[in-house]
Design an enzyme around this catalytic site. Sequence first.
Site, PDB file in Angstrom:
ATOM      1  N   ASP A  74     -11.815   2.627   3.783  1.00 57.04           N
ATOM      2  CA  ASP A  74     -12.183   1.212   3.710  1.00 57.04           C
ATOM      3  C   ASP A  74     -13.674   1.041   3.438  1.00 57.04           C
ATOM      4  O   ASP A  74     -14.104  -0.056   3.074  1.00 57.04           O
ATOM      5  CB  ASP A  74     -11.886   0.527   5.057  1.00 57.04           C
ATOM      6  CG  ASP A  74     -10.608  -0.288   5.043  1.00 57.04           C
ATOM      7  OD1 ASP A  74     -10.253  -0.803   3.973  1.00 57.04           O
ATOM      8  OD2 ASP A  74      -9.990  -0.415   6.115  1.00 57.04           O
TER       9      ASP A  74
ATOM     10  N   GLN B 179      -5.678  -1.308   9.813  1.00 57.53           N
ATOM     11  CA  GLN B 179      -5.481  -2.650   9.274  1.00 57.53           C
ATOM     12  C   GLN B 179      -6.152  -3.687  10.168  1.00 57.53           C
ATOM     13  O   GLN B 179      -5.964  -3.685  11.385  1.00 57.53           O
ATOM     14  CB  GLN B 179      -3.970  -2.918   9.150  1.00 57.53           C
ATOM     15  CG  GLN B 179      -3.604  -4.221   8.489  1.00 57.53           C
ATOM     16  CD  GLN B 179      -3.965  -4.271   7.007  1.00 57.53           C
ATOM     17  OE1 GLN B 179      -3.903  -3.262   6.313  1.00 57.53           O
ATOM     18  NE2 GLN B 179      -4.347  -5.445   6.536  1.00 57.53           N
TER      19      GLN B 179
ATOM     20  N   LYS C 260       0.842  -1.199   0.000  1.00 54.35           N
ATOM     21  CA  LYS C 260       0.000   0.000   0.000  1.00 54.35           C
ATOM     22  C   LYS C 260       0.876   1.246   0.000  1.00 54.35           C
ATOM     23  O   LYS C 260       0.646   2.180  -0.778  1.00 54.35           O
ATOM     24  CB  LYS C 260      -0.891   0.033   1.257  1.00 54.35           C
ATOM     25  CG  LYS C 260      -2.130  -0.815   1.167  1.00 54.35           C
ATOM     26  CD  LYS C 260      -2.834  -0.876   2.527  1.00 54.35           C
ATOM     27  CE  LYS C 260      -3.858  -1.999   2.515  1.00 54.35           C
ATOM     28  NZ  LYS C 260      -4.260  -2.460   3.851  1.00 54.35           N
TER      29      LYS C 260
HETATM   30  N1  GUN Z   1      -7.292  -6.774   6.157  1.00 50.19           N
HETATM   31  C1  GUN Z   1      -7.495  -7.528   5.051  1.00 50.19           C
HETATM   32  N2  GUN Z   1      -8.143  -6.813   4.101  1.00 50.19           N
HETATM   33  C2  GUN Z   1      -8.347  -5.585   4.625  1.00 50.19           C
HETATM   34  C3  GUN Z   1      -8.958  -4.398   4.113  1.00 50.19           C
HETATM   35  O1  GUN Z   1      -9.460  -4.323   2.997  1.00 50.19           O
HETATM   36  N3  GUN Z   1      -8.952  -3.329   4.961  1.00 50.19           N
HETATM   37  C4  GUN Z   1      -8.423  -3.382   6.204  1.00 50.19           C
HETATM   38  N4  GUN Z   1      -8.487  -2.300   6.972  1.00 50.19           N
HETATM   39  N5  GUN Z   1      -7.847  -4.468   6.707  1.00 50.19           N
HETATM   40  C5  GUN Z   1      -7.816  -5.559   5.907  1.00 50.19           C
END
Ligand code: GUN
Length: 287
Positions: free
Chosen positions: A117, A94, A50
């Site tokens: 998200d 996360q 990311k």
């Molecule tokens: N963990 C796995 N996929 C995601 C996601 O799309 N967003 C977040 N915040 N955590 C994750």
Amino acid sequence: MTASIIDGKAVAARLRASLAERVAHLPFRPGLRVVRVGDDPASGVYVRNKDRAAAAAGFDSATLQLPADTDEDTLVDLVAELNTDPVVDGILVQLPLPPQIRQDAVIAAIDPAKDVDGFHPLNAGRLAMGAPLHRPALVPCTPKGVMHLLREAGARLPGARAVVLGRSQIVGRPMLQLLLAADCSVTVLHSRSRDLAAECRRAEILVAAVGRPELVRGDWIGEGAVVIDVGINRLPEGRLVGDVAFAEARERAAAITPVPGGVGPMTIACLLENTLEAALARRGAAG
Ligand code: GUN
């Protein structure tokens, strides 16, 4: 029939390039903050990817790392700080979080305008209402990426029979809403559903998001279906496979995403797209 491959890596690269081009013309850099609690190795790879993609596209991105024993109040306080920080347009906490922290409490603490998200109940509610009351919802990244891929694959959505395998908050439920908003007739299947194979076989569009390696066999696929495989499962011998038995499914589908290289790369590209949308909406700028 041998399905064409939907190249998520290439689609994601084009989306990131077009976002970078838009960001280059802005008088500010959209700000993204990723908060990570503890150091789960799988999420470490996500977070690094990311950061790298965000920086390459010209975003102001940083990861805030907290220790694994952080308590809920500390995390909620940090989120509150990010909510009021004017350079921050997008906040991503996360998941999963350690057991001492209630995930729902943290998600609810995020300013919905910065919830890139799309997990905040206000954004989930807006999406479920179909017609946004005031402004469109921020939409969860993985289902949003799936919609991009369906359009790239040339899938005809209005009136199509779509089947979503899985009902998670992150993928299955928002996927249902997005397909419905695109005028598909949607069936959601889950662990208590009967006759999974027969239900899947009726699908013109099949989205598999259950996290069960190669659950969907070739004979579950209707001739000419478009198959999107959201699963990323590591087998004991180390190989990555999706929720769909790819080689078998390819013999019957019209188009299919590979694993890896299908949906995965789209999630990060859509996170950047959401961050740009949040930045433009918050700052009152036009797209
Ligand atoms: N963990 C796995 N996929 C995601 C996601 O799309 N967003 C977040 N915040 N955590 C994750």
